[in-house]
Design a protein around this motif. Sequence first.
Motif, PDB file in Angstrom:
ATOM      1  N   LYS A 113      26.603  20.926   9.311  1.00  0.00           N
ATOM      2  CA  LYS A 113      27.748  19.898   9.561  1.00  0.00           C
ATOM      3  C   LYS A 113      27.925  19.908   8.151  1.00  0.00           C
ATOM      4  O   LYS A 113      29.034  19.433   7.651  1.00  0.00           O
ATOM      5  CB  LYS A 113      28.114  18.405  10.035  1.00  0.00           C
ATOM      6  CG  LYS A 113      26.606  18.083  11.160  1.00  0.00           C
ATOM      7  CD  LYS A 113      26.816  16.721  11.107  1.00  0.00           C
ATOM      8  CE  LYS A 113      26.149  15.954  12.939  1.00  0.00           C
ATOM      9  NZ  LYS A 113      26.245  15.274  13.002  1.00  0.00           N
ATOM     10  N   ASP A 144      30.712  21.425   7.758  1.00  0.00           N
ATOM     11  CA  ASP A 144      32.360  21.427   7.636  1.00  0.00           C
ATOM     12  C   ASP A 144      32.496  20.290   7.077  1.00  0.00           C
ATOM     13  O   ASP A 144      33.742  20.259   6.647  1.00  0.00           O
ATOM     14  CB  ASP A 144      32.539  21.677   9.516  1.00  0.00           C
ATOM     15  CG  ASP A 144      32.177  20.286   9.702  1.00  0.00           C
ATOM     16  OD1 ASP A 144      32.440  19.706  10.526  1.00  0.00           O
ATOM     17  OD2 ASP A 144      30.558  20.397   9.975  1.00  0.00           O
ATOM     18  N   CYS A 180      28.740  23.276  14.021  1.00  0.00           N
ATOM     19  CA  CYS A 180      29.044  23.753  15.305  1.00  0.00           C
ATOM     20  C   CYS A 180      30.380  23.067  15.411  1.00  0.00           C
ATOM     21  O   CYS A 180      30.852  24.545  16.591  1.00  0.00           O
ATOM     22  CB  CYS A 180      28.301  22.583  16.003  1.00  0.00           C
ATOM     23  SG  CYS A 180      26.508  22.747  16.130  1.00  0.00           S
ATOM     24  N   SER A 212      17.482  11.971  14.885  1.00  0.00           N
ATOM     25  CA  SER A 212      18.510  11.962  16.004  1.00  0.00           C
ATOM     26  C   SER A 212      20.104  11.895  15.368  1.00  0.00           C
ATOM     27  O   SER A 212      20.138  11.512  13.926  1.00  0.00           O
ATOM     28  CB  SER A 212      18.906  10.554  16.339  1.00  0.00           C
ATOM     29  OG  SER A 212      19.576   9.614  16.812  1.00  0.00           O
ATOM     30  N   GLY A 213      21.418  12.404  16.026  1.00  0.00           N
ATOM     31  CA  GLY A 213      22.860  12.508  14.674  1.00  0.00           C
ATOM     32  C   GLY A 213      22.899  13.801  14.257  1.00  0.00           C
ATOM     33  O   GLY A 213      24.111  13.686  14.258  1.00  0.00           O
ATOM     34  N   GLY A 271      22.283  17.168  15.063  1.00  0.00           N
ATOM     35  CA  GLY A 271      23.429  18.590  16.196  1.00  0.00           C
ATOM     36  C   GLY A 271      22.625  18.865  16.497  1.00  0.00           C
ATOM     37  O   GLY A 271      22.808  20.395  17.224  1.00  0.00           O
ATOM     38  N   LYS A 272      21.183  19.000  16.965  1.00  0.00           N
ATOM     39  CA  LYS A 272      20.167  19.347  18.162  1.00  0.00           C
ATOM     40  C   LYS A 272      20.945  20.214  18.889  1.00  0.00           C
ATOM     41  O   LYS A 272      21.196  21.054  19.228  1.00  0.00           O
ATOM     42  CB  LYS A 272      19.024  19.339  17.776  1.00  0.00           C
ATOM     43  CG  LYS A 272      18.236  18.480  17.110  1.00  0.00           C
ATOM     44  CD  LYS A 272      16.963  17.505  17.124  1.00  0.00           C
ATOM     45  CE  LYS A 272      17.207  17.100  17.690  1.00  0.00           C
ATOM     46  NZ  LYS A 272      17.896  15.598  16.752  1.00  0.00           N
ATOM     47  N   SER A 273      21.541  19.350  19.952  1.00  0.00           N
ATOM     48  CA  SER A 273      21.264  19.374  21.455  1.00  0.00           C
ATOM     49  C   SER A 273      22.714  20.415  20.991  1.00  0.00           C
ATOM     50  O   SER A 273      22.988  21.055  21.385  1.00  0.00           O
ATOM     51  CB  SER A 273      22.006  17.930  22.141  1.00  0.00           C
ATOM     52  OG  SER A 273      21.067  17.551  22.234  1.00  0.00           O
ATOM     53  N   THR A 274      24.444  20.031  20.030  1.00  0.00           N
ATOM     54  CA  THR A 274      25.047  20.424  20.156  1.00  0.00           C
ATOM     55  C   THR A 274      24.845  21.852  19.158  1.00  0.00           C
ATOM     56  O   THR A 274      25.405  23.160  19.738  1.00  0.00           O
ATOM     57  CB  THR A 274      26.227  19.662  18.544  1.00  0.00           C
ATOM     58  OG1 THR A 274      25.920  18.603  18.899  1.00  0.00           O
ATOM     59  CG2 THR A 274      26.942  20.500  18.639  1.00  0.00           C
TER      60      THR A 274
HETATM   61  N1  LIG Z   1      31.282  17.057  11.300  1.00  0.00           N
HETATM   62  C1  LIG Z   1      30.208  18.330  12.821  1.00  0.00           C
HETATM   63  N2  LIG Z   1      29.977  17.065  13.660  1.00  0.00           N
HETATM   64  C2  LIG Z   1      29.263  17.657  14.572  1.00  0.00           C
HETATM   65  C3  LIG Z   1      28.499  19.156  13.912  1.00  0.00           C
HETATM   66  N3  LIG Z   1      27.223  19.041  14.486  1.00  0.00           N
HETATM   67  C4  LIG Z   1      27.390  17.698  15.585  1.00  0.00           C
HETATM   68  N4  LIG Z   1      27.857  17.150  15.202  1.00  0.00           N
HETATM   69  C5  LIG Z   1      27.873  15.767  16.176  1.00  0.00           C
HETATM   70  O1  LIG Z   1      26.549  15.530  16.139  1.00  0.00           O
HETATM   71  C6  LIG Z   1      26.693  13.848  16.938  1.00  0.00           C
HETATM   72  C7  LIG Z   1      25.159  14.094  16.930  1.00  0.00           C
HETATM   73  O2  LIG Z   1      24.857  15.471  17.834  1.00  0.00           O
HETATM   74  P1  LIG Z   1      24.071  15.045  18.447  1.00  0.00           P
HETATM   75  O3  LIG Z   1      23.969  16.967  19.287  1.00  0.00           O
HETATM   76  O4  LIG Z   1      24.350  14.519  19.571  1.00  0.00           O
HETATM   77  O5  LIG Z   1      22.369  15.754  17.766  1.00  0.00           O
HETATM   78  P2  LIG Z   1      20.656  15.339  17.941  1.00  0.00           P
HETATM   79  O6  LIG Z   1      20.748  16.067  17.083  1.00  0.00           O
HETATM   80  O7  LIG Z   1      20.917  16.362  19.889  1.00  0.00           O
HETATM   81  O8  LIG Z   1      20.489  14.042  18.819  1.00  0.00           O
HETATM   82  P3  LIG Z   1      18.991  13.440  18.964  1.00  0.00           P
HETATM   83  O9  LIG Z   1      19.724  14.146  20.148  1.00  0.00           O
HETATM   84  O10 LIG Z   1      19.904  11.631  19.296  1.00  0.00           O
HETATM   85  O11 LIG Z   1      18.451  13.582  18.660  1.00  0.00           O
HETATM   86  C8  LIG Z   1      27.901  14.381  18.419  1.00  0.00           C
HETATM   87  O12 LIG Z   1      29.338  13.687  17.886  1.00  0.00           O
HETATM   88  C9  LIG Z   1      27.808  16.138  17.599  1.00  0.00           C
HETATM   89  O13 LIG Z   1      29.556  16.160  18.223  1.00  0.00           O
HETATM   90  C10 LIG Z   1      28.471  19.581  12.756  1.00  0.00           C
HETATM   91  O14 LIG Z   1      28.136  21.207  12.951  1.00  0.00           O
HETATM   92  N5  LIG Z   1      29.822  18.928  12.616  1.00  0.00           N
END
Ligand SMILES: Nc1nc2c(ncn2[C@@H]2O[C@H](COP(=O)(O)OP(=O)(O)OP(=O)(O)O)[C@@H](O)[C@H]2O)c(=O)[nH]1
Length: 298
Positions: free
Chosen positions: A126, A128, A154, A178-179, A181-184
């Motif tokens: 993130k 950005d 991402c 959590s949050g 951005g692992k899945s993203t």
């Molecule tokens: N601005 C920004 N937002 C991002 C980026 N990567 C992910 N996000 C946002 O962050 C939020 C969480 O992303 P996820 O990929 O669900 O996070 P996670 O780590 O997989 O979370 P868990 O599954 O709960 O462990 C989402 O709303 C994404 O769109 C990034 O590089 N920049």
Amino acid sequence: MTGRVIRSRGRFFTVLADGEEYQCEVLGKAKREKGHSPVAIGDLVDFTAAADGFGGIENVHPRKTKFSRPRVGEEVKGTEQVIVANVDQMVIVGSVRQPELKLHLVDRFMVAALKGGLKPIVIINKVDLQHKHDLERIRNIYESVETPVILASCVDGRGIDELRELLRDHESIFVGHSGTGKSTLLNRLQPGLALRTAGISEATAKGMHTTTSVELFALDSGGYVVDSPGLKVLGIWDLELDELQTCFPEFEKYLGHCKFSRCSHLHEPECVIRKAVSEGRIFPERFESYEKLYHGLK
Ligand SMILES: Nc1nc2c(ncn2[C@@H]2O[C@H](COP(=O)(O)OP(=O)(O)OP(=O)(O)O)[C@@H](O)[C@H]2O)c(=O)[nH]1
Ligand SMILES: [Zn+2]
């Protein structure tokens, strides 16, 4: 036959062998004990295959690496949960904001990685977003302990190609709060990848367990990845207090040189670790993480 456990659903483990998937139960001496499974995703197993695509796991090979934690939940406390076995890298994902970057959490995962025999990689995602972190300093901190740092987004795609290169021909588990951005990130690497992943078994407020599991996915660009969504608690399995110092690679050359042989490096006089911190040879951020982890283990 011998194969690799790539996912589990209920009491069945999917074993991949010679390009075929077999749905296997655990047999005989490899059998599940109460609240505890001796088979983990990533395990290499010996199994007997039936003609209909089913089979039975008879033996689990010794693990080369493992990422474990103490189980969550009252009745299974004190037992080990191997989240994934035999992968060689841990990709630790933090974000500059939402959630705020906390280096001690990154360091906590790093200790779990080194303890389990995995090579850590740090992603600061993130980038950005507007933030207050000194990313060059963070890069220096981790590169000083031979850990690559990728600054990623991402949204604008920064760092994604670099990440893909580090994953090629390796097997990597993605971890982080959590949050972050692992899945993203996984979907950005390969569209559709994280959509199929599910959460690790967690105790709920009522003490129940959800039955979802992690899964090993092949990357088209080479290598395997595992997501670990929903990993809300990370206890470090089987880490002794005086073992913690060995999970900080930058301490290594100083160990054994403190005045006291069992120096905790927290308060004893003539401690070479604290001296190195005060002289700028060890990053204070890393020493703070050591202190936090030490107090957490006591
Ligand atoms: N601005 C920004 N937002 C991002 C980026 N990567 C992910 N996000 C946002 O962050 C939020 C969480 O992303 P996820 O990929 O669900 O996070 P996670 O780590 O997989 O979370 P868990 O599954 O709960 O462990 C989402 O709303 C994404 O769109 C990034 O590089 N920049
Ligand atoms: Zn010391």
